[in-house]
Design a protein around this motif. Structure first.
Motif, PDB file in Angstrom:
ATOM      1  N   TYR A  96      -3.441   8.149   5.942  1.00 55.15           N
ATOM      2  CA  TYR A  96      -4.344   7.734   4.870  1.00 55.15           C
ATOM      3  C   TYR A  96      -3.641   6.610   4.131  1.00 55.15           C
ATOM      4  N   VAL A  97      -4.279   5.447   4.081  1.00 61.27           N
ATOM      5  CA  VAL A  97      -3.673   4.258   3.489  1.00 61.27           C
ATOM      6  C   VAL A  97      -4.453   3.882   2.238  1.00 61.27           C
ATOM      7  N   LEU A  98      -3.735   3.770   1.118  1.00 59.97           N
ATOM      8  CA  LEU A  98      -4.330   3.395  -0.157  1.00 59.97           C
ATOM      9  C   LEU A  98      -3.729   2.063  -0.594  1.00 59.97           C
ATOM     10  N   PRO A  99      -4.470   0.958  -0.432  1.00 61.11           N
ATOM     11  CA  PRO A  99      -3.935  -0.356  -0.790  1.00 61.11           C
ATOM     12  C   PRO A  99      -3.692  -0.480  -2.294  1.00 61.11           C
TER      13      PRO A  99
ATOM     14  N   SER B  62       0.830  -1.205   0.000  1.00 64.30           N
ATOM     15  CA  SER B  62       0.000   0.000   0.000  1.00 64.30           C
ATOM     16  C   SER B  62       0.866   1.257   0.000  1.00 64.30           C
ATOM     17  N   TRP B  63       0.228   2.355  -0.324  1.00 69.28           N
ATOM     18  CA  TRP B  63       0.805   3.688  -0.163  1.00 69.28           C
ATOM     19  C   TRP B  63       0.234   4.260   1.122  1.00 69.28           C
ATOM     20  N   ASN B  64       1.064   4.996   1.851  1.00 78.95           N
ATOM     21  CA  ASN B  64       0.630   5.599   3.106  1.00 78.95           C
ATOM     22  C   ASN B  64       1.041   7.069   3.125  1.00 78.95           C
ATOM     23  N   LEU B  65       0.080   7.934   3.392  1.00 83.20           N
ATOM     24  CA  LEU B  65       0.350   9.364   3.560  1.00 83.20           C
ATOM     25  C   LEU B  65       0.166   9.679   5.033  1.00 83.20           C
ATOM     26  N   ALA B  66       1.206  10.198   5.671  1.00 83.84           N
ATOM     27  CA  ALA B  66       1.144  10.536   7.098  1.00 83.84           C
ATOM     28  C   ALA B  66       1.373  12.036   7.269  1.00 83.84           C
ATOM     29  N   LEU B  67       0.495  12.672   8.030  1.00 82.86           N
ATOM     30  CA  LEU B  67       0.603  14.102   8.307  1.00 82.86           C
ATOM     31  C   LEU B  67       0.734  14.293   9.820  1.00 82.86           C
ATOM     32  N   PRO B  68       1.992  14.405  10.293  1.00 80.39           N
ATOM     33  CA  PRO B  68       2.202  14.535  11.736  1.00 80.39           C
ATOM     34  C   PRO B  68       2.149  15.992  12.216  1.00 80.39           C
ATOM     35  N   ALA B  69       1.780  16.142  13.474  1.00 80.63           N
ATOM     36  CA  ALA B  69       1.814  17.450  14.135  1.00 80.63           C
ATOM     37  C   ALA B  69       2.266  17.221  15.574  1.00 80.63           C
ATOM     38  N   LYS B  70       3.181  18.081  16.054  1.00 79.28           N
ATOM     39  CA  LYS B  70       3.677  17.957  17.424  1.00 79.28           C
ATOM     40  C   LYS B  70       3.670  19.318  18.095  1.00 79.28           C
ATOM     41  N   VAL B  71       3.385  19.293  19.404  1.00 84.56           N
ATOM     42  CA  VAL B  71       3.399  20.508  20.214  1.00 84.56           C
ATOM     43  C   VAL B  71       4.192  20.201  21.475  1.00 84.56           C
TER      44      VAL B  71
END
Length: 56
Positions: A24-27, A2-11
């Motif tokens: 978001y995972v697109l098999p 699969s393709w994986n799009l990760a959008l992280p945020a840290k505080v």
């Protein structure tokens, strides 16, 4: 596979760091896999919390 799009945020607040990641995972169907096997895009949210013991 699969393709994986990760959008992280840290505080960071003092020694504590809060994190959140949207995934978001697109098999991708391989040639030997059946299409009725439940393929389809999926998404999830994960969270993290960490504490720094020392330093600046």
């Amino acid at each position: 596979m699969s393709w994986n799009l990760a959008l992280p945020a840290k505080v960071r607040v003092g020694h504590v760091t809060f994190g959140a990641t949207y995934n978001y995972v697109l098999p991708i169907k391989l040639p030997h896999e059946d299409e009725a096997a439940g393929f389809g895009p999926k998404s999830y949210l994960s969270f993290s919390l960490s504490y720094s013991l020392g330093g600046h």
